[in-house]
Design a protein around this motif. Sequence first.
Motif, mmCIF file in Angstrom:
data_model
loop_
_atom_site.group_PDB
_atom_site.id
_atom_site.type_symbol
_atom_site.label_atom_id
_atom_site.label_comp_id
_atom_site.label_asym_id
_atom_site.label_seq_id
_atom_site.Cartn_x
_atom_site.Cartn_y
_atom_site.Cartn_z
ATOM 1 N N ARG B 8 87.070 29.274 38.881
ATOM 2 C CA ARG B 8 87.760 28.407 38.305
ATOM 3 C C ARG B 8 88.935 27.998 37.320
ATOM 4 O O ARG B 8 90.385 27.392 37.800
ATOM 5 C CB ARG B 8 86.857 27.160 37.234
ATOM 6 C CG ARG B 8 87.170 26.387 38.164
ATOM 7 C CD ARG B 8 86.060 24.440 36.860
ATOM 8 N NE ARG B 8 84.872 24.796 37.723
ATOM 9 C CZ ARG B 8 83.697 24.921 36.240
ATOM 10 N NH1 ARG B 8 83.969 24.543 35.388
ATOM 11 N NH2 ARG B 8 82.634 25.360 36.857
ATOM 12 N N ARG B 9 89.454 29.203 36.930
ATOM 13 C CA ARG B 9 90.797 28.720 36.207
ATOM 14 C C ARG B 9 91.906 28.968 37.008
ATOM 15 O O ARG B 9 92.888 28.571 37.332
ATOM 16 C CB ARG B 9 90.108 29.757 34.833
ATOM 17 C CG ARG B 9 91.495 29.547 33.691
ATOM 18 C CD ARG B 9 90.725 30.366 32.306
ATOM 19 N NE ARG B 9 89.836 29.628 32.100
ATOM 20 C CZ ARG B 9 88.835 29.839 31.576
ATOM 21 N NH1 ARG B 9 88.202 31.556 31.689
ATOM 22 N NH2 ARG B 9 87.398 29.699 31.011
ATOM 23 N N TYR B 208 93.902 12.704 39.980
ATOM 24 C CA TYR B 208 92.277 12.816 39.440
ATOM 25 C C TYR B 208 91.449 12.603 40.137
ATOM 26 O O TYR B 208 90.615 13.761 40.749
ATOM 27 C CB TYR B 208 92.521 12.663 38.226
ATOM 28 C CG TYR B 208 91.135 12.144 37.620
ATOM 29 C CD1 TYR B 208 90.289 14.063 37.280
ATOM 30 C CD2 TYR B 208 90.166 11.351 37.679
ATOM 31 C CE1 TYR B 208 88.985 14.320 36.867
ATOM 32 C CE2 TYR B 208 89.008 11.566 36.864
ATOM 33 C CZ TYR B 208 88.664 12.977 36.641
ATOM 34 O OH TYR B 208 86.780 12.736 36.524
ATOM 35 N N TYR B 212 89.462 15.586 41.571
ATOM 36 C CA TYR B 212 88.596 16.272 40.372
ATOM 37 C C TYR B 212 88.863 17.618 39.049
ATOM 38 O O TYR B 212 88.579 18.043 39.073
ATOM 39 C CB TYR B 212 87.311 16.314 41.067
ATOM 40 C CG TYR B 212 86.716 14.583 42.258
ATOM 41 C CD1 TYR B 212 85.789 14.097 41.071
ATOM 42 C CD2 TYR B 212 86.008 14.657 43.235
ATOM 43 C CE1 TYR B 212 85.416 13.178 41.094
ATOM 44 C CE2 TYR B 212 85.786 14.097 43.616
ATOM 45 C CZ TYR B 212 85.132 13.300 42.783
ATOM 46 O OH TYR B 212 84.707 12.337 43.470
ATOM 47 N N PRO B 214 90.676 16.636 36.237
ATOM 48 C CA PRO B 214 92.161 16.287 35.441
ATOM 49 C C PRO B 214 92.872 17.327 34.780
ATOM 50 O O PRO B 214 93.030 16.452 34.633
ATOM 51 C CB PRO B 214 90.326 15.842 33.661
ATOM 52 C CG PRO B 214 89.398 17.342 34.388
ATOM 53 C CD PRO B 214 89.266 17.048 35.913
ATOM 54 N N PHE B 215 92.515 17.903 33.814
ATOM 55 C CA PHE B 215 93.409 19.037 33.621
ATOM 56 C C PHE B 215 94.718 19.226 33.710
ATOM 57 O O PHE B 215 96.103 18.315 33.584
ATOM 58 C CB PHE B 215 93.107 20.853 33.025
ATOM 59 C CG PHE B 215 93.943 20.934 31.751
ATOM 60 C CD1 PHE B 215 93.935 21.006 30.684
ATOM 61 C CD2 PHE B 215 94.637 21.435 32.245
ATOM 62 C CE1 PHE B 215 94.150 20.964 29.526
ATOM 63 C CE2 PHE B 215 95.491 22.694 31.307
ATOM 64 C CZ PHE B 215 95.043 21.973 29.660
ATOM 65 N N PHE B 218 96.371 15.100 34.566
ATOM 66 C CA PHE B 218 96.577 14.247 33.121
ATOM 67 C C PHE B 218 97.866 15.201 32.676
ATOM 68 O O PHE B 218 98.793 14.461 32.187
ATOM 69 C CB PHE B 218 95.429 13.890 32.758
ATOM 70 C CG PHE B 218 94.901 13.048 33.479
ATOM 71 C CD1 PHE B 218 95.425 12.038 33.277
ATOM 72 C CD2 PHE B 218 93.384 13.186 33.460
ATOM 73 C CE1 PHE B 218 95.014 11.302 33.791
ATOM 74 C CE2 PHE B 218 92.623 12.356 33.780
ATOM 75 C CZ PHE B 218 93.469 10.826 34.249
ATOM 76 N N SER B 219 97.851 16.945 33.282
ATOM 77 C CA SER B 219 98.743 17.417 32.282
ATOM 78 C C SER B 219 100.190 17.346 33.037
ATOM 79 O O SER B 219 101.272 17.322 31.732
ATOM 80 C CB SER B 219 98.270 18.996 32.235
ATOM 81 O OG SER B 219 98.273 19.094 33.402
#
Lengths: 230, 249
Positions: B8-9, B208, B212, B214-215, B218-219
């Motif tokens: 995921r990262r 978003y 899906y 969010p980080f 929104f960043s």
Amino acid sequence: MFSLAGYGGQILAGAVVTVELSVLSLLFSFFLGLLGASAKLSKNRALRGVATVYTTLIRGVPDLVLMLLIFYSLQIWLNDATDYFNLDEIDLDPFTSGVITLGFIYGAYFTETFRGAFMAVPKGQMEAARSLGMKPLLVFRRILFPQMMRYALPGLGNNWQVILKATALVSLIGLTDVVKASQNAGNGTFRMFFFTCVAGAVYLVLTTISKGVPLWLERRYAAGVRKVVF
Amino acid sequence: MAGAALRRRRAQGGVLIGIIETYWKPFLVSDGYNMTGVAMTLWLLVISCAIGFCIALPMAILRNSRNPFLWVPVWIYTYVICGTPLYVQLLIIYTGIYSLDFVHNHELLNLFFRQGLNCTLLAFALNTGAYTTEIFAGAIRDTNFGEMDAARSLGMSQALIYRRIIIPSALRRALPVYSNEVILMLHATTLAFTATVPDILKVANDAYSATYNPFAAFSVAALLYLCISFTLIFTFRKLEGHFLAFQKR
């Protein structure tokens, strides 16, 4: 026309949630602010750097953006962490994440408030305390903190009002605070205008009450300070 | 288990670039139909601050009047607005007023309050107007009394003293606090997306919903707001250097 149509209990419960959320966020951000101010005033360059990045970033980005960012990401990060350590999943409810998010955001504002207040305490006080052989923690508890609070109080009262009003945003992430409760009541009775005004009135009462507390605290922390009176 | 987190990262970087590639245009100027993103946020900020300024200047003068029929209404206005959250004010104007029957049935009012953008601008202008009134009123109150004495001794009328002496000096001295208010207003414009106005946060919210993530979504918004904040701070610092040059030592 002005009856609460049975929604009075829900709105009262929402108001209690709002107050709880504000108080807990205040405590958390107060603590973060003390840490941040100590980091900003420390001799360690890395600590100063981290604290500066924290306050600059947080104060430059709108609180609502940060709230959505942290609220939605927090659960994912927590899942990653629990996955990594092979623990059970921890579910964050909106209240807890609201407190963490608001505390984290307003911690940056408190850092600036406390930094100014710490710097206002005369240096001789610290030197005198150390010359008596006090340990750093004791100096902080007995000398620095009580005197610093006097300078920090006006900023603190201001931050409290801002936090109180910022809790209205938490209804956007699904918490049933006073705003959400009033919206539910408005939707149920088709009297949106009236019930939203009720929510506004609740906030007005809360801010009016909270104007009195700093005055009382100011008198307490100013004990022994001479005032110029004509 | 640990592999999922790592994947995921790694995917995060890809999603971030994907969001920027797909949404850079709505994030900055337009989604093809309407003004969106940075352009919309700046539009909201400029219009509400301009209207707020026009409300605040006469209000600040009335706020310092000795006549209670003049200062009490202004005090009530600023007390109510400063004592309630902007989100509640926006809800009252956007959903509350529109639900009233006489607004619904009145042609002009219906036309005005039907649009989210109008309601948002009205709420923002009233809000920043109240805060700015208090800022300007404080600056007027702090005017050096010697200046008033000098102006009066020259036989200036009350209106002339306000126009030539008090207002120019009060606005200059209010600049640092006013710049703070403008930054706070920029932060407050994020609420517009709750009234379906397509500002930066609305675009981020769309990104978003689509990814899906969010980080990443929104960043991007946070970075844009950060850039606008820093530009504003820089501009106001330049302005302060110019208009407050007399305070330099």
